[in-house]
Design a protein around this motif. Structure first.
Motif, PDB file in Angstrom:
ATOM      1  N   PHE A  88      10.830  -3.507 -11.014  1.00  0.00           N
ATOM      2  CA  PHE A  88       9.665  -3.944 -10.226  1.00  0.00           C
ATOM      3  C   PHE A  88      10.039  -5.100  -9.299  1.00  0.00           C
ATOM      4  N   GLU A 123       0.832  -1.206   0.000  1.00  0.00           N
ATOM      5  CA  GLU A 123       0.000   0.000   0.000  1.00  0.00           C
ATOM      6  C   GLU A 123       0.867   1.257   0.000  1.00  0.00           C
ATOM      7  N   VAL A 143       9.917  -3.522  -5.714  1.00  0.00           N
ATOM      8  CA  VAL A 143       8.590  -3.813  -5.146  1.00  0.00           C
ATOM      9  C   VAL A 143       8.587  -5.198  -4.507  1.00  0.00           C
ATOM     10  N   ARG A 180      -3.123  -5.101 -12.397  1.00  0.00           N
ATOM     11  CA  ARG A 180      -2.719  -3.906 -13.152  1.00  0.00           C
ATOM     12  C   ARG A 180      -1.563  -3.174 -12.468  1.00  0.00           C
ATOM     13  N   ASP A 181      -1.383  -3.427 -11.179  1.00  0.00           N
ATOM     14  CA  ASP A 181      -0.276  -2.789 -10.455  1.00  0.00           C
ATOM     15  C   ASP A 181       0.937  -3.710 -10.349  1.00  0.00           C
ATOM     16  N   MET A 182       0.825  -4.925 -10.932  1.00  0.00           N
ATOM     17  CA  MET A 182       1.842  -5.958 -10.709  1.00  0.00           C
ATOM     18  C   MET A 182       2.301  -6.583 -12.028  1.00  0.00           C
ATOM     19  N   VAL A 207      -3.041  -8.700  -4.685  1.00  0.00           N
ATOM     20  CA  VAL A 207      -2.717  -7.362  -5.184  1.00  0.00           C
ATOM     21  C   VAL A 207      -3.150  -7.306  -6.651  1.00  0.00           C
ATOM     22  N   HIS A 208      -3.712  -6.163  -7.026  1.00  0.00           N
ATOM     23  CA  HIS A 208      -4.332  -5.991  -8.345  1.00  0.00           C
ATOM     24  C   HIS A 208      -3.323  -6.245  -9.475  1.00  0.00           C
ATOM     25  N   GLY A 266       1.661   2.305  -3.300  1.00  0.00           N
ATOM     26  CA  GLY A 266       0.528   2.654  -4.153  1.00  0.00           C
ATOM     27  C   GLY A 266      -0.097   1.476  -4.879  1.00  0.00           C
ATOM     28  N   LYS A 267       0.205   0.258  -4.423  1.00  0.00           N
ATOM     29  CA  LYS A 267      -0.366  -0.928  -5.052  1.00  0.00           C
ATOM     30  C   LYS A 267      -1.745  -1.213  -4.442  1.00  0.00           C
ATOM     31  N   ARG A 268      -2.694  -1.593  -5.281  1.00  0.00           N
ATOM     32  CA  ARG A 268      -4.052  -1.854  -4.792  1.00  0.00           C
ATOM     33  C   ARG A 268      -4.176  -3.248  -4.179  1.00  0.00           C
TER      34      ARG A 268
END
Lengths: 150, 150
Positions: free
Chosen positions: B22, A108, B26, A133-135, A130-131, A111-113
Motif C-alpha cells: 500500500f 480515484e 498507493v 477504510r480504503d487507507m 480519503v476514506h 478506487g479509493k473513496r
C-alpha cells in the motif's frame, strides 16, 4: 504519485485550550500557533510546531506538525469522532502533494473513496480526505504544498 | 523538557506485506526498510521513510517515519489493539528526547503513567511508552535520539 512530506497529524480534542497547555507544559512545545475557526470543517484549530531533522550544517528544518482540532459543533465529523473517543487522540494524517487535482485523479483511479471536492484547508491550500477504510484504517488528508516556504 | 523531533507514527496492520505494498503502490513511498521482528513488543516491524523539509540550500532531510507494526502474537499489546480496530490504523506517536532517564523522571514527576522500564526499541535506542489516558488519548512513545546521524 511520489510520497510527499508528512505535513501534520491531526489530533482531536474535546478541549483545545487544555490540549495547548498539555503540549506546552508536558511535551515542552515552544511554538504553537494561535487558534482559529475553520468553518468548512466545523473545528477550532491550531498547530504545534515540532522540530525537524537538522540540515547538513545544523540548520533547523520544520518537522511534522500536530494539528489540534476541537469541534465547534457536536454534529460534525470531528464531533462524532469524539463521541466514540471522548479523550481525543489521533484523528488523521496529512501528506503534501505538488498538485491536488492530479492527486485526486490518482487516488480515484485506484478506487479509493475521495471524500468531496478539494477545498481550502487550515494551511490555506487545497485539501481533500480519503476514506479510512480504503487507507489501512487511517483517515488520510492530502494537501497541496503551500507555495511559500514553510 | 523541550519538545523533540516527531520520529515516527506507529501504524498497526493485520498484514505487514499488504501495508508495505500500500505505501509503495498507493502512497508512492520509495524507501521502506526491511521488516524484522522486535521480540520485546511481539511485532514484525518496518519503517516507511518520508521526506522532510528541505534545508536552506535544498538539501533533503529525514521526515517523520511511518512505523508499520504487525503483531506476531494475538495476545500482545498490538494484537489486542487490532481486535478493536481490525483494519489497523494509527496506534501511537513517538518523540525523540536526548536522555531517556531524564524524560522518564519528567513524565513521572507530572503524574503520567510510564508503562514499564526503558527498553531497546526498533531503532536500537532506549524507549518507553506513556499511557494514552494521561496523554490526551494518544499512546505516546518516547525514544532516545540515536547517536549516529539519521
Amino acid at each position: 504519485m511520489k510520497l510527499g512530506r508528512m505535513n501534520h497529524i491531526g489530533v482531536a480534542t474535546p478541549d483545545l485550550d487544555a490540549s495547548i497547555a498539555f503540549y506546552r507544559d508536558v511535551m515542552g512545545a515552544t511554538d504553537i500557533t494561535e487558534p482559529f475557526v475553520l468553518e468548512s470543517q466545523k473545528v477550532r484549530v491550531c498547530f504545534v510546531n515540532t522540530p525537524g531533522e537538522n540540515g547538513p550544517n545544523g540548520e533547523p528544518t520544520a518537522g511534522t506538525q500536530v494539528e489540534l482540532l476541537q469541534p465547534t459543533e457536536a454534529d460534525s465529523a470531528v464531533g462524532k469522532w469524539l463521541d466514540k473517543n471522548p479523550l481525543g487522540g489521533q484523528h488523521h494524517v496529512c501528506y503534501e502533494v505538488p498538485d491536488i487535482h492530479e492527486a485526486k485523479a490518482w487516488f480515484e483511479g485506484l478506487g479509493k473513496r475521495v471524500l468531496g471536492e478539494p477545498r481550502i484547508g487550515a494551511h490555506g491550500t487545497l485539501i481533500f480526505f480519503v476514506h479510512p477504510r480504503d487507507m489501512g484504517g487511517q483517515l488520510t488528508e492530502i494537501m497541496e504544498t503551500p507555495k511559500e516556504a514553510h
